[in-house]
Every structure is written in structure tokens, then in C-alpha cells.
Design a protein around this motif. Structure first.
Motif, mmCIF file in Angstrom:
data_model
loop_
_atom_site.group_PDB
_atom_site.id
_atom_site.type_symbol
_atom_site.label_atom_id
_atom_site.label_comp_id
_atom_site.label_asym_id
_atom_site.label_seq_id
_atom_site.Cartn_x
_atom_site.Cartn_y
_atom_site.Cartn_z
ATOM 1 N N PHE A 172 0.795 -1.413 0.083
ATOM 2 C CA PHE A 172 -0.249 -0.490 -0.013
ATOM 3 C C PHE A 172 1.070 1.100 0.028
ATOM 4 N N VAL A 173 1.291 2.021 -1.074
ATOM 5 C CA VAL A 173 1.742 3.200 -1.356
ATOM 6 C C VAL A 173 1.188 4.580 -0.830
ATOM 7 N N ALA A 174 1.266 4.829 -0.284
ATOM 8 C CA ALA A 174 0.871 6.386 -0.159
ATOM 9 C C ALA A 174 1.843 7.554 -0.494
ATOM 10 N N TYR A 175 1.845 9.234 -1.479
ATOM 11 C CA TYR A 175 2.479 9.468 -1.825
ATOM 12 C C TYR A 175 2.485 11.281 -1.825
ATOM 13 N N ARG A 202 -1.386 12.066 -1.025
ATOM 14 C CA ARG A 202 -2.727 10.760 -1.857
ATOM 15 C C ARG A 202 -2.209 9.244 -1.011
ATOM 16 N N GLY A 203 -3.334 8.667 -0.452
ATOM 17 C CA GLY A 203 -2.847 7.635 -0.098
ATOM 18 C C GLY A 203 -4.562 6.356 -0.763
ATOM 19 N N TRP A 204 -4.577 5.079 -0.860
ATOM 20 C CA TRP A 204 -3.264 4.614 -1.047
ATOM 21 C C TRP A 204 -3.727 3.865 -2.507
ATOM 22 N N TYR A 207 7.568 9.731 -0.749
ATOM 23 C CA TYR A 207 6.279 8.164 -0.809
ATOM 24 C C TYR A 207 6.655 8.067 0.491
ATOM 25 N N ALA A 242 5.378 3.801 2.513
ATOM 26 C CA ALA A 242 5.152 1.843 1.723
ATOM 27 C C ALA A 242 4.833 1.085 2.422
ATOM 28 N N VAL A 273 -1.010 10.305 7.041
ATOM 29 C CA VAL A 273 -1.764 9.457 6.192
ATOM 30 C C VAL A 273 -2.848 8.723 7.158
ATOM 31 N N ARG A 298 -8.696 5.700 1.942
ATOM 32 C CA ARG A 298 -7.975 6.335 0.920
ATOM 33 C C ARG A 298 -8.336 8.180 0.909
#
Length: 117
Positions: free
Chosen positions: A15-18, A35-37, A59, A61, A77, A81
Motif C-alpha cells: 500500500f503506497v501513499a505519496y 494521496r493514498g493509497w 512516498y 509504503a 496519512v 483512501r
């Protein structure tokens, strides 16, 4: 500048947030959008736009197996989402649903994305 690529070469879902430059967030003095995810199954690649052509992308993750890819750049985060300007605090029912993580910096002049291994 091209899109930013996220590739999962890890053994479990990632799961990636950036965080990216977004001048629409500049109204509050910090022009960054978090933004995520992005959800990546093993072997999957997804891209996200770099609309401003900015050199820097950030990023963070988490793997389903407990792996974490983190760095020294703070951002907020949450589990669900999300899409928020980095400078905005958010309260829901008097509680902030966000928590701080450390993001890694990605130099898009050198790399077109990240591969999680």
C-alpha cells in the motif's frame, strides 16, 4: 516529465501513499498534496501523474506482511483512501483521523519510479 511508476516486486501486497507538488494547495502556504493509497499486488505496476513536472516526489509504503518503506520527510496519512493538502489539519468528530509517517524522497531526474522489493 513522465508519470511516476510504482512496482511491487515484494512477496505480498503493498500500500503506497505519496506526496507531490500541487499548486492548488499553495493557498495555505505549503503546495504539497498527499494521496493514498495505491494498492499493488505482487508483480503489479501502477503509475501516477506528475502534472507539474516537478523533480521531487515523496512516498511511504506498507506491506501486508508488516514491511515498511519510510524516510525522514513527514506527512500525514490515514487508513482509508485520502487526498489532502499537506498543510491542512482535518478533524472528524473532534478527532484527527490522520497520523504522521516519514516519506522517502524520489529524484525523478534520476529515477522514473520505485520498485518495492
Amino acid at each position: 516529465m513522465a508519470d511516476v511508476r510504482f512496482t511491487n516486486s515484494h512477496g505480498s501486497r503493498v500500500f503506497v501513499a505519496y506526496m507531490r507538488l500541487d499548486h492548488d494547495c499553495g493557498f495555505c502556504g505549503d503546495p504539497w498534496d498527499v494521496r493514498g493509497w495505491v494498492v499493488l499486488d505482487p508483480g503489479e505496476t501502477e503509475t501516477r501523474p506528475n502534472d507539474t513536472g516537478n523533480r521531487w516526489f515523496y512516498y511511504y509504503a506498507e506491506g501486508e506482511d508488516g514491511s515498511v518503506w519510510a524516510g525522514p520527510f513527514p506527512a500525514e496519512v490515514r487508513q482509508a483512501r485520502f487526498d489532502k493538502c499537506a498543510c491542512l489539519g482535518v478533524l472528524q468528530g473532534g478527532v484527527n483521523p490522520y497520523h504522521e509517517v516519514g516519506m522517502r524522497q524520489l529524484d525523478l531526474d534520476r529515477f522514473g519510479g520505485v520498485t518495492f522489493t
